[in-house]
Design an enzyme around this catalytic site. Structure first.
Site, PDB file in Angstrom:
ATOM      1  N   ASP A  41       0.369  34.742  -0.773  1.00 38.40           N
ATOM      2  CA  ASP A  41       1.565  35.296  -0.137  1.00 38.40           C
ATOM      3  C   ASP A  41       1.115  36.196   1.018  1.00 38.40           C
ATOM      4  O   ASP A  41       0.654  37.323   0.795  1.00 38.40           O
ATOM      5  CB  ASP A  41       2.379  36.107  -1.144  1.00 38.40           C
ATOM      6  CG  ASP A  41       3.073  35.238  -2.197  1.00 38.40           C
ATOM      7  OD1 ASP A  41       2.549  34.148  -2.489  1.00 38.40           O
ATOM      8  OD2 ASP A  41       4.120  35.657  -2.722  1.00 38.40           O
ATOM      9  N   LYS A  82       9.321  33.619   2.536  1.00 39.75           N
ATOM     10  CA  LYS A  82       9.679  34.622   1.525  1.00 39.75           C
ATOM     11  C   LYS A  82      10.347  35.804   2.208  1.00 39.75           C
ATOM     12  O   LYS A  82       9.935  36.206   3.303  1.00 39.75           O
ATOM     13  CB  LYS A  82       8.402  35.042   0.786  1.00 39.75           C
ATOM     14  CG  LYS A  82       8.545  36.134  -0.250  1.00 39.75           C
ATOM     15  CD  LYS A  82       7.183  36.396  -0.913  1.00 39.75           C
ATOM     16  CE  LYS A  82       7.210  37.612  -1.824  1.00 39.75           C
ATOM     17  NZ  LYS A  82       5.883  37.883  -2.436  1.00 39.75           N
ATOM     18  N   LYS A 142      11.523  31.753  -1.177  1.00 41.42           N
ATOM     19  CA  LYS A 142      11.272  32.739  -2.227  1.00 41.42           C
ATOM     20  C   LYS A 142      11.918  34.077  -1.868  1.00 41.42           C
ATOM     21  O   LYS A 142      11.420  34.797  -1.016  1.00 41.42           O
ATOM     22  CB  LYS A 142       9.763  32.924  -2.437  1.00 41.42           C
ATOM     23  CG  LYS A 142       9.420  33.977  -3.498  1.00 41.42           C
ATOM     24  CD  LYS A 142       7.916  34.116  -3.691  1.00 41.42           C
ATOM     25  CE  LYS A 142       7.564  35.252  -4.641  1.00 41.42           C
ATOM     26  NZ  LYS A 142       6.104  35.400  -4.845  1.00 41.42           N
TER      27      LYS A 142
END
Length: 315
Positions: free
Chosen positions: A152, A215, A251
């Protein structure tokens, strides 16, 4: 990485977001009636399988990472799953997510438990992304070497706020290369991007540079996952898919704490992107405390009572 044809790329990037339409759609999603009884329980188990069970605290130790991994493998009490005839269906969270320095601990714990659950690591100077590029790239490589199969990354917000989209694209491409075979989720830190239009443009740039997921947040900003921002991001995903045929995951993360919120997120994904985005390869929920409330609601569904604090194992 997959980039749209130049004409389409220009058309996408120049779009302005209709703020009022986004806010109205978000209000509509939140006002929808949610599933009840056995249908709610089924949707909540679906949500469990999409959770990236996360610990990103300054006091993380090998022992609480080990506990997190065991909770990820058995996210809902066995007797509750057995009552629903789901005990043998392989219900686990989608992944565990930790700091780079704790990746080896998570890999070791999962291996000892004979689990193939993915380990995700934040990287690239999380959460601010303000360390030198060389350091950020090395952090990605080290996490991958230690066994992380998902990374991430965080974008450099300065580049987005000053309109340096090509420079941001170049940076993310380098992160993509450093990830190797690991999946890359790109955190936009939407609370620091200022406008919906910046969020939309950053979403497209991240996807063009090879992100497997986009995300919302690090969970450390003042504003994290909100429904209006999510609508902007998922419609960017849809536009990108219509231009390229390539599916990118989504996400939301930060501030998602209740089972009801998880149901709203699943509803949003189903209505905006379709059933393909209801599976962990295209949808994740970044959360640390969400699982506890979902298990509590499942306990209520099975027993008709709410669990006392000591009755459910904590991650």
């Amino acid at each position: 990485m997959i980039t749209p044809p130049p004409s389409k790329e220009k058309e996408l990037i120049s779009d302005q977001v209709n703020t009022q339409a986004v806010l109205k759609r978000a209000q509509h999603i939140q006002g929808r009636k949610l599933a009840k009884k056995q249908w709610q329980a089924a949707w909540l188990l679906k949500a469990v399988t999409c959770i990236d069970l996360t610990t990103l605290a300054g006091d993380d130790t090998p022992s609480n990472v080990h506990r997190l991994c065991l909770k990820a493998i058995q996210p809902v009490r066995y007797d509750l799953l057995k009552s629903m005839d789901m005990h043998d269906k392989g219900v686990t969270t989608a992944a565990v997510c930790v700091y780079p320095s704790r990746v080896a601990d998570a890999v070791k714990s999962l291996k000892a438990a004979n689990s193939s659950l993915p380990v995700a690591s934040v990287a690239t100077g999380f959460p601010a992304g303000q360390t030198p590029l060389k350091t950020r790239l090395e952090e990605v490589r080290m996490a991958v070497v230690d066994g992380a199969t998902e990374i991430d990354i965080v974008i450099n917000r300065t580049l987005a706020l000053t309109g340096q989209w090509e420079a941001m694209y170049d940076e993310i491409c380098q992160f993509r290369e450093a990830c190797g075979d690991a999946h890359m989720k790109t955190i936009l830190a939407i609370g620091e991007l200022g406008t919906f239009t910046n969020v939309y443009k950053a979403s497209l740039v991240a996807m063009m540079a090879g992100s497997d997921f986009i995300k919302t947040s690090t969970g450390k900003e003042a504003v994290n996952a909100t429904y209006p921002v999510a609508i902007v991001m998922v419609r960017a995903i849809r536009d990108y898919f219509l231009c390229t045929g390539h599916k990118v995951g989504f996400k939301p993360a930060g501030g998602i704490r209740t089972a009801k919120e998880a149901l709203v997120w699943l509803t949003l994904m189903k209505e905006e992107l379709g059933d393909d985005w209801l599976h962990p390869h295209l949808f994740r929920l970044g959360a640390s405390s969400l699982l506890a409330d979902i298990e509590r609601q499942i306990y209520h569904y099975v027993t008709g009572q709410y669990a006392a604090f000591h009755e459910l194992p904590m991650a």
